[in-house]
Scaffold this motif. Structure first.
Motif, mmCIF file in Angstrom:
data_model
loop_
_atom_site.group_PDB
_atom_site.id
_atom_site.type_symbol
_atom_site.label_atom_id
_atom_site.label_comp_id
_atom_site.label_asym_id
_atom_site.label_seq_id
_atom_site.Cartn_x
_atom_site.Cartn_y
_atom_site.Cartn_z
ATOM 1 N N LEU A 1 46.750 -14.605 37.286
ATOM 2 C CA LEU A 1 45.577 -13.918 36.743
ATOM 3 C C LEU A 1 44.299 -14.704 37.026
ATOM 4 C CD1 LEU A 1 44.360 -11.654 35.004
ATOM 5 C CD2 LEU A 1 44.890 -13.032 32.985
ATOM 6 N N GLY A 2 44.338 -16.020 36.795
ATOM 7 C CA GLY A 2 43.134 -16.830 36.983
ATOM 8 C C GLY A 2 42.676 -16.896 38.425
ATOM 9 N N LEU A 3 43.627 -17.173 39.348
ATOM 10 C CA LEU A 3 43.252 -17.267 40.766
ATOM 11 C C LEU A 3 42.855 -15.903 41.320
ATOM 12 C CD1 LEU A 3 45.932 -19.781 42.088
ATOM 13 C CD2 LEU A 3 43.526 -20.211 41.568
ATOM 14 N N GLY A 4 43.494 -14.836 40.825
ATOM 15 C CA GLY A 4 43.119 -13.500 41.284
ATOM 16 C C GLY A 4 41.674 -13.180 40.944
ATOM 17 N N MET A 5 41.294 -13.432 39.687
ATOM 18 C CA MET A 5 39.917 -13.172 39.259
ATOM 19 C C MET A 5 38.939 -14.145 39.916
ATOM 20 S SD MET A 5 39.888 -10.556 37.306
ATOM 21 C CE MET A 5 40.891 -9.578 36.187
ATOM 22 N N LEU A 6 39.326 -15.417 40.013
ATOM 23 C CA LEU A 6 38.448 -16.422 40.621
ATOM 24 C C LEU A 6 38.184 -16.091 42.082
ATOM 25 C CD1 LEU A 6 36.956 -19.136 40.392
ATOM 26 C CD2 LEU A 6 39.103 -20.262 41.041
ATOM 27 N N GLY A 7 39.210 -15.640 42.802
ATOM 28 C CA GLY A 7 39.018 -15.298 44.215
ATOM 29 C C GLY A 7 38.017 -14.176 44.400
ATOM 30 N N ILE A 8 38.093 -13.164 43.539
ATOM 31 C CA ILE A 8 37.133 -12.059 43.636
ATOM 32 C C ILE A 8 35.717 -12.564 43.369
ATOM 33 C CG2 ILE A 8 36.401 -9.893 42.569
ATOM 34 C CD1 ILE A 8 39.306 -9.220 42.114
ATOM 35 N N GLY A 9 35.567 -13.428 42.379
ATOM 36 C CA GLY A 9 34.235 -13.954 42.067
ATOM 37 C C GLY A 9 33.653 -14.784 43.199
ATOM 38 N N ILE A 10 34.466 -15.685 43.773
ATOM 39 C CA ILE A 10 33.983 -16.518 44.876
ATOM 40 C C ILE A 10 33.656 -15.662 46.091
ATOM 41 C CG2 ILE A 10 34.635 -18.329 46.500
ATOM 42 C CD1 ILE A 10 36.281 -19.596 44.299
ATOM 43 N N ALA A 11 34.531 -14.687 46.406
ATOM 44 C CA ALA A 11 34.291 -13.819 47.556
ATOM 45 C C ALA A 11 33.016 -13.009 47.378
ATOM 46 C CB ALA A 11 35.486 -12.893 47.766
ATOM 47 N N ALA A 12 32.796 -12.489 46.166
ATOM 48 C CA ALA A 12 31.592 -11.697 45.914
ATOM 49 C C ALA A 12 30.331 -12.546 46.062
ATOM 50 C CB ALA A 12 31.664 -11.079 44.516
ATOM 51 N N ALA A 13 30.379 -13.787 45.546
ATOM 52 C CA ALA A 13 29.212 -14.666 45.662
ATOM 53 C C ALA A 13 28.937 -15.029 47.123
ATOM 54 C CB ALA A 13 29.432 -15.925 44.822
ATOM 55 N N HIS A 14 29.987 -15.341 47.871
ATOM 56 C CA HIS A 14 29.810 -15.700 49.282
ATOM 57 C C HIS A 14 29.300 -14.510 50.088
ATOM 58 C CE1 HIS A 14 30.146 -17.983 52.858
ATOM 59 N NE2 HIS A 14 31.290 -17.476 53.291
ATOM 60 N N TRP A 15 29.840 -13.342 49.792
ATOM 61 C CA TRP A 15 29.398 -12.111 50.465
ATOM 62 C C TRP A 15 27.921 -11.861 50.201
ATOM 63 C CZ3 TRP A 15 32.211 -6.782 49.486
ATOM 64 C CH2 TRP A 15 31.632 -5.806 50.310
ATOM 65 N N ALA A 16 27.524 -11.975 48.935
ATOM 66 C CA ALA A 16 26.139 -11.695 48.571
ATOM 67 C C ALA A 16 25.179 -12.699 49.217
ATOM 68 C CB ALA A 16 25.989 -11.713 47.059
ATOM 69 N N LYS A 17 25.572 -13.968 49.264
ATOM 70 C CA LYS A 17 24.666 -14.987 49.776
ATOM 71 C C LYS A 17 24.578 -14.995 51.300
ATOM 72 C CE LYS A 17 24.900 -18.343 46.001
ATOM 73 N NZ LYS A 17 23.441 -18.447 45.837
ATOM 74 N N ALA A 18 25.698 -14.644 51.967
ATOM 75 C CA ALA A 18 25.736 -14.818 53.414
ATOM 76 C C ALA A 18 25.617 -13.526 54.209
ATOM 77 C CB ALA A 18 27.033 -15.537 53.812
ATOM 78 N N LEU A 19 25.990 -12.385 53.620
ATOM 79 C CA LEU A 19 26.009 -11.146 54.396
ATOM 80 C C LEU A 19 24.999 -10.102 53.947
ATOM 81 C CD1 LEU A 19 29.788 -10.389 55.116
ATOM 82 C CD2 LEU A 19 28.015 -11.057 56.734
ATOM 83 N N MET A 20 24.847 -9.963 52.645
ATOM 84 C CA MET A 20 23.935 -8.920 52.162
ATOM 85 C C MET A 20 22.498 -9.248 52.537
ATOM 86 S SD MET A 20 25.393 -7.813 48.423
ATOM 87 C CE MET A 20 27.003 -7.055 48.249
ATOM 88 N N ASP A 21 21.698 -8.206 52.653
ATOM 89 C CA ASP A 21 20.291 -8.381 53.017
ATOM 90 C C ASP A 21 19.579 -9.222 51.964
ATOM 91 O OD1 ASP A 21 17.837 -7.669 54.559
ATOM 92 O OD2 ASP A 21 17.322 -6.707 52.662
ATOM 93 N N ASN A 22 18.841 -10.226 52.409
ATOM 94 C CA ASN A 22 18.141 -11.112 51.479
ATOM 95 C C ASN A 22 16.636 -11.126 51.718
ATOM 96 O OD1 ASN A 22 18.105 -12.530 53.892
ATOM 97 N ND2 ASN A 22 18.308 -14.542 52.894
ATOM 98 N N THR A 23 16.149 -10.048 52.295
ATOM 99 C CA THR A 23 14.708 -9.953 52.533
ATOM 100 C C THR A 23 13.974 -9.808 51.210
ATOM 101 O OG1 THR A 23 15.128 -8.905 54.666
ATOM 102 C CG2 THR A 23 12.912 -8.697 53.744
ATOM 103 N N GLU A 24 12.942 -10.630 51.012
ATOM 104 C CA GLU A 24 12.179 -10.579 49.769
ATOM 105 C C GLU A 24 11.298 -9.331 49.738
ATOM 106 O OE1 GLU A 24 12.138 -13.044 51.893
ATOM 107 O OE2 GLU A 24 13.143 -14.743 50.917
#
Length: 348
Positions: free
Chosen positions: A83-106
């Protein structure tokens, strides 16, 4: 006139907007190759999340519970890690996705009057659609599939044991009989009337208890003597565990039918709370109150363990006890009512 500082007329009424900091170009923005590498990293993290969730569910079914304490700990560890690693993996993946792939134009949007006009609302809807497009989820089906799979499987290590536990049919007969009603060879003591009762023993060292060793105010966690360390050991121990103390006989309120259930002020009651089954163990020596740490149900041991506070609706079952010919405390019989939570009363 001012000294050591600027004149009042030199202070502007409004400060100039400093604007935004220069936009930082990320590696994923430089080329599609870099973006693909980040995408693979996110997918790998989500796959770890999926694997952890699957391991947690498989562990729930594969590791037997109820044979030994090690099995219980291992099963809990596997489910918790899944349960812990499953939830933690989703959180880390979402943060990495948001920081590295999603548009970050101000972007800057000036405050507008409330409510917004229909045109502004339409523009907001368009911006949401643009944001979805710029998140690139539509153009990355592998990433989208991994996210959906991880999100769907991550709660299973929590949900499956919960549903599995609720699906078990409640059988009150399992709680009407405990090990106190059985007297295997070598575990009992002879009573003056010729009958045999099971001796009370300390938990966990299984040492028989003499009545002379129980002083006023002392507290004992008690189990049936000679409880075999075999299959269903934990289940039998959990049902039979008892809290025992000695109270001044002049302070005891005893009903006529229970006059021979205690011995010289020594009383024994089930440690399983009648609310939801937590172990009651917090004893207040001055008030003779026994407190359940889970929901604060409080039982008065000087008055047949009746409820004086909290959500419990039924007194703790009392174990009838006496002494054998050698001075050891023994159980006269099993409990006279089911131990544990009072769910069985709801079937009435």
């Amino acid at each position: 006139m001012t000294t050591g500082g600027a004149h009042a007329s030199d202070v502007p009424e409004q400060f100039q907007d400093p604007g935004l900091e220069p936009h930082q170009i990320r590696l994923a923005d430089r080329s599609e190759k870099n973006a693909k590498r980040v995408e693979r990293q996110v997918v790998a993290i989500l796959l770890v999340s999926i694997l952890a969730s699957v391991v947690g569910v498989v562990g729930y079914f594969a590791i037997p519970v109820g044979t030994t304490l090690m099995d219980v700990r291992l099963s809990t560890l596997v489910i918790g890690l899944g349960l812990g690693l499953g939830m933690l993996g989703i959180g880390i993946a979402a943060a990495h996705w948001a920081k590295a792939l999603m548009d970050n134009t101000e972007r800057v949007e000036k405050r507008k009057p409330i409510p917004s006009s229909p045109e502004v609302r339409e523009e907001a809807v368009e911006q949401i659609a643009t944001g979805i497009e710029e998140s690139r989820i539509g153009r990355r089906p592998v990433l989208k599939g991994a996210l959906v799979g991880a999100a769907a499987l991550a709660p299973l290590p929590f949900v499956v044991p919960l549903v599995g536990g609720l699906s078990n049919t409640w059988d009150v007969n399992r709680f009407r009989h405990t090990a106190w009603g059985d007297v295997p060879e070598g575990t009992g003591g002879l009573l003056p009337d010729g009958s045999v009762g099971r001796r009370l023993a300390t938990d966990p060292d299984d040492r028989p208890i003499r009545a002379a060793d129980v002083t006023i105010g002392s507290a004992f966690a008690v189990i049936p003597h000679g409880l075999p360390d075999e299959e269903h050991y934990l289940e039998e121990k959990a049902k039979a565990v008892v809290f025992m103390t000695r109270i001044d006989p002049n302070e005891l309120a005893v009903s006529p039918e229970r006059r021979d259930w205690s011995y010289d002020g020594i009383v024994a009651y089930s440690k399983v709370c009648t609310h939801v089954g937590c172990p009651v163990a917090l004893y207040e020596q001055q008030t003779h109150h026994l407190l359940c740490p889970c929901h604060q149900s409080t039982f008065d041991l000087a008055d047949e363990a009746k409820v004086v506070f909290g959500p419990a609706k039924r007194a703790l079952p009392q174990l009838p006890i006496t002494v054998d010919t050698d001075g050891y405390l023994v159980a006269r019989s099993d409990f006279h009512e089911p131990v544990g939570p009072s769910f069985w009363e709801r079937d009435r």
